[in-house]
Design a protein around this motif. Structure first.
Motif, PDB file in Angstrom:
ATOM      1  N   ALA A   1       0.846  -1.210   0.000  1.00 41.24           N
ATOM      2  CA  ALA A   1       0.000   0.000   0.000  1.00 41.24           C
ATOM      3  C   ALA A   1       0.870   1.245   0.000  1.00 41.24           C
ATOM      4  N   ALA A   2       0.342   2.275  -0.592  1.00 44.96           N
ATOM      5  CA  ALA A   2       1.081   3.528  -0.682  1.00 44.96           C
ATOM      6  C   ALA A   2       1.138   4.205   0.681  1.00 44.96           C
ATOM      7  N   GLU A   3       2.099   5.057   0.845  1.00 47.25           N
ATOM      8  CA  GLU A   3       2.183   5.878   2.046  1.00 47.25           C
ATOM      9  C   GLU A   3       0.989   6.827   2.078  1.00 47.25           C
ATOM     10  N   PRO A   4       0.558   7.222   3.277  1.00 47.31           N
ATOM     11  CA  PRO A   4      -0.585   8.147   3.320  1.00 47.31           C
ATOM     12  C   PRO A   4      -0.307   9.464   2.603  1.00 47.31           C
ATOM     13  N   GLY A   5       0.954   9.843   2.498  1.00 46.25           N
ATOM     14  CA  GLY A   5       1.275  11.073   1.785  1.00 46.25           C
ATOM     15  C   GLY A   5       0.924  12.300   2.597  1.00 46.25           C
ATOM     16  N   SER A   6       0.939  13.443   1.949  1.00 46.90           N
ATOM     17  CA  SER A   6       0.647  14.692   2.638  1.00 46.90           C
ATOM     18  C   SER A   6      -0.819  14.760   3.011  1.00 46.90           C
ATOM     19  N   SER A   7      -1.085  15.550   4.040  1.00 46.08           N
ATOM     20  CA  SER A   7      -2.440  15.690   4.549  1.00 46.08           C
ATOM     21  C   SER A   7      -2.937  17.120   4.323  1.00 46.08           C
ATOM     22  N   TYR A   8      -4.141  17.230   3.772  1.00 49.99           N
ATOM     23  CA  TYR A   8      -4.666  18.553   3.413  1.00 49.99           C
ATOM     24  C   TYR A   8      -6.093  18.732   3.905  1.00 49.99           C
ATOM     25  N   ARG A   9      -6.406  19.948   4.313  1.00 45.02           N
ATOM     26  CA  ARG A   9      -7.781  20.285   4.686  1.00 45.02           C
ATOM     27  C   ARG A   9      -8.411  21.107   3.571  1.00 45.02           C
ATOM     28  N   VAL A  10      -9.431  20.518   2.983  1.00 42.01           N
ATOM     29  CA  VAL A  10     -10.117  21.175   1.864  1.00 42.01           C
ATOM     30  C   VAL A  10     -11.518  21.574   2.325  1.00 42.01           C
ATOM     31  N   VAL A  11     -11.866  22.842   2.098  1.00 44.00           N
ATOM     32  CA  VAL A  11     -13.137  23.373   2.587  1.00 44.00           C
ATOM     33  C   VAL A  11     -14.094  23.632   1.413  1.00 44.00           C
ATOM     34  N   LEU A  12     -15.341  23.193   1.600  1.00 36.63           N
ATOM     35  CA  LEU A  12     -16.397  23.489   0.628  1.00 36.63           C
ATOM     36  C   LEU A  12     -17.087  24.776   1.041  1.00 36.63           C
ATOM     37  N   LEU A  13     -17.079  25.767   0.158  1.00 40.44           N
ATOM     38  CA  LEU A  13     -17.739  27.035   0.438  1.00 40.44           C
ATOM     39  C   LEU A  13     -18.783  27.299  -0.633  1.00 40.44           C
ATOM     40  N   GLY A  14     -19.841  27.990  -0.267  1.00 38.42           N
ATOM     41  CA  GLY A  14     -20.828  28.367  -1.271  1.00 38.42           C
ATOM     42  C   GLY A  14     -22.186  28.597  -0.650  1.00 38.42           C
ATOM     43  N   ALA A  15     -23.054  29.248  -1.420  1.00 36.39           N
ATOM     44  CA  ALA A  15     -24.402  29.542  -0.942  1.00 36.39           C
ATOM     45  C   ALA A  15     -25.154  28.246  -0.648  1.00 36.39           C
ATOM     46  N   SER A  16     -26.228  28.389   0.084  1.00 37.40           N
ATOM     47  CA  SER A  16     -27.067  27.243   0.389  1.00 37.40           C
ATOM     48  C   SER A  16     -27.709  26.707  -0.894  1.00 37.40           C
ATOM     49  N   GLY A  17     -27.728  25.393  -1.027  1.00 32.63           N
ATOM     50  CA  GLY A  17     -28.415  24.779  -2.169  1.00 32.63           C
ATOM     51  C   GLY A  17     -27.573  24.594  -3.418  1.00 32.63           C
ATOM     52  N   VAL A  18     -26.295  24.931  -3.362  1.00 34.70           N
ATOM     53  CA  VAL A  18     -25.467  24.817  -4.570  1.00 34.70           C
ATOM     54  C   VAL A  18     -24.940  23.402  -4.814  1.00 34.70           C
ATOM     55  N   GLY A  19     -24.965  22.569  -3.759  1.00 41.13           N
ATOM     56  CA  GLY A  19     -24.516  21.184  -3.942  1.00 41.13           C
ATOM     57  C   GLY A  19     -23.361  20.761  -3.050  1.00 41.13           C
ATOM     58  N   LYS A  20     -23.111  21.505  -1.965  1.00 45.23           N
ATOM     59  CA  LYS A  20     -21.995  21.166  -1.080  1.00 45.23           C
ATOM     60  C   LYS A  20     -22.199  19.794  -0.440  1.00 45.23           C
ATOM     61  N   THR A  21     -23.420  19.545   0.022  1.00 47.22           N
ATOM     62  CA  THR A  21     -23.701  18.246   0.649  1.00 47.22           C
ATOM     63  C   THR A  21     -23.551  17.124  -0.376  1.00 47.22           C
ATOM     64  N   ALA A  22     -23.996  17.390  -1.591  1.00 42.72           N
ATOM     65  CA  ALA A  22     -23.871  16.382  -2.660  1.00 42.72           C
ATOM     66  C   ALA A  22     -22.391  16.092  -2.940  1.00 42.72           C
ATOM     67  N   PHE A  23     -21.557  17.117  -2.948  1.00 45.03           N
ATOM     68  CA  PHE A  23     -20.112  16.940  -3.132  1.00 45.03           C
ATOM     69  C   PHE A  23     -19.534  16.108  -1.990  1.00 45.03           C
ATOM     70  N   ALA A  24     -19.923  16.458  -0.756  1.00 47.83           N
ATOM     71  CA  ALA A  24     -19.396  15.747   0.414  1.00 47.83           C
ATOM     72  C   ALA A  24     -19.814  14.281   0.376  1.00 47.83           C
ATOM     73  N   SER A  25     -21.022  14.005  -0.084  1.00 52.14           N
ATOM     74  CA  SER A  25     -21.486  12.605  -0.140  1.00 52.14           C
ATOM     75  C   SER A  25     -20.693  11.813  -1.164  1.00 52.14           C
ATOM     76  N   ILE A  26     -20.399  12.438  -2.289  1.00 56.48           N
ATOM     77  CA  ILE A  26     -19.619  11.739  -3.311  1.00 56.48           C
ATOM     78  C   ILE A  26     -18.218  11.466  -2.773  1.00 56.48           C
ATOM     79  N   PHE A  27     -17.662  12.462  -2.088  1.00 59.46           N
ATOM     80  CA  PHE A  27     -16.335  12.287  -1.495  1.00 59.46           C
ATOM     81  C   PHE A  27     -16.349  11.164  -0.452  1.00 59.46           C
ATOM     82  N   ALA A  28     -17.368  11.160   0.378  1.00 58.49           N
ATOM     83  CA  ALA A  28     -17.464  10.159   1.447  1.00 58.49           C
ATOM     84  C   ALA A  28     -17.760   8.775   0.890  1.00 58.49           C
TER      85      ALA A  28
END
Ligand code: GDP
Length: 179
Positions: A1-28
């Protein structure tokens, strides 16, 4: 298995209803991740996982600034300070959300004046062609002014969403390597 590599915090920003939750679900969700079902810290608004980008592993913690507009903005302010990179979402069917993205970009600049923080302007819901209110060229022009990358996505069709996540990791690496 590969090393975990670098660790990054990525933030979803945007108005309500634009699809942030949908993005997070796809990521999860399992798709395209190295560990098929492994999503640690999988609370409602934070998810950490290892993804492979260009053959190299990266640990990405995704933070969703749910309804940032409706509360005092505290969570949003907090995320503005802690993120390593930002996906700035609007909906191509909602011009107000496009204007909101501009405001958020300005706020980000205020919080992060010194560093060059990786940002991708994301025009989501590109599947809804008939309801389009913001053209591709407007989005692209805005990204030039914002000095950031631009991509149109459809969370509903799972189109370009992983491309956006991979894109932000690539930018973070470029910044890391140029230090
Ligand atoms: P949030 O408030 O930014 O978290 O937005 P949500 O992820 O909750 O999305 C708001 C609504 O838009 C939901 O009904 C989603 O199903 C829908 N939605 C999100 N992304 C897309 C997309 O790419 N295309 C379409 N057609 N609908 C979407």
């Amino acid at each position: 298995a590969a090393e975990p590599g670098s660790s990054y915090r990525v933030v979803l920003l945007g108005a309500s209803g634009v699809g942030k939750t949908a993005f997070a679900s796809i990521f999860a969700g399992a798709a395209d991740s190295m560990d098929s079902d492994d999503c640690e810290l999988c609370g409602d608004e934070m998810c950490e996982k290892v993804i492979e980008v260009d053959g190299e592993a990266a640990t990405v913690t995704l933070l969703d600034t749910w309804d940032a507009e409706t509360d005092s903005g505290w969570a949003e302010d907090c995320h503005m300070q802690t993120g390593d990179a930002y996906l700035l979402l609007y909906s191509i069917t909602d011009r107000a959300s496009f204007l909101r993205a501009s405001e958020l970009r300005i706020t980000l600049r205020r919080f992060r004046p010194a560093q060059h923080t990786p940002i991708i302007l994301v025009g989501n819901k590109c599947d809804l062609v008939r309801r389009r209110e913001v053209s591709v060229s407007e989005g692209r022009a805005c990204a030039v002014v914002f000095d950031c990358k631009f991509i149109e996505t459809s969370a509903a069709m799972q189109h370009n969403v992983w491309e956006a996540f991979r894109g932000i990791v690539r930018q973070l690496r470029l910044r890391r390597d140029s230090r």
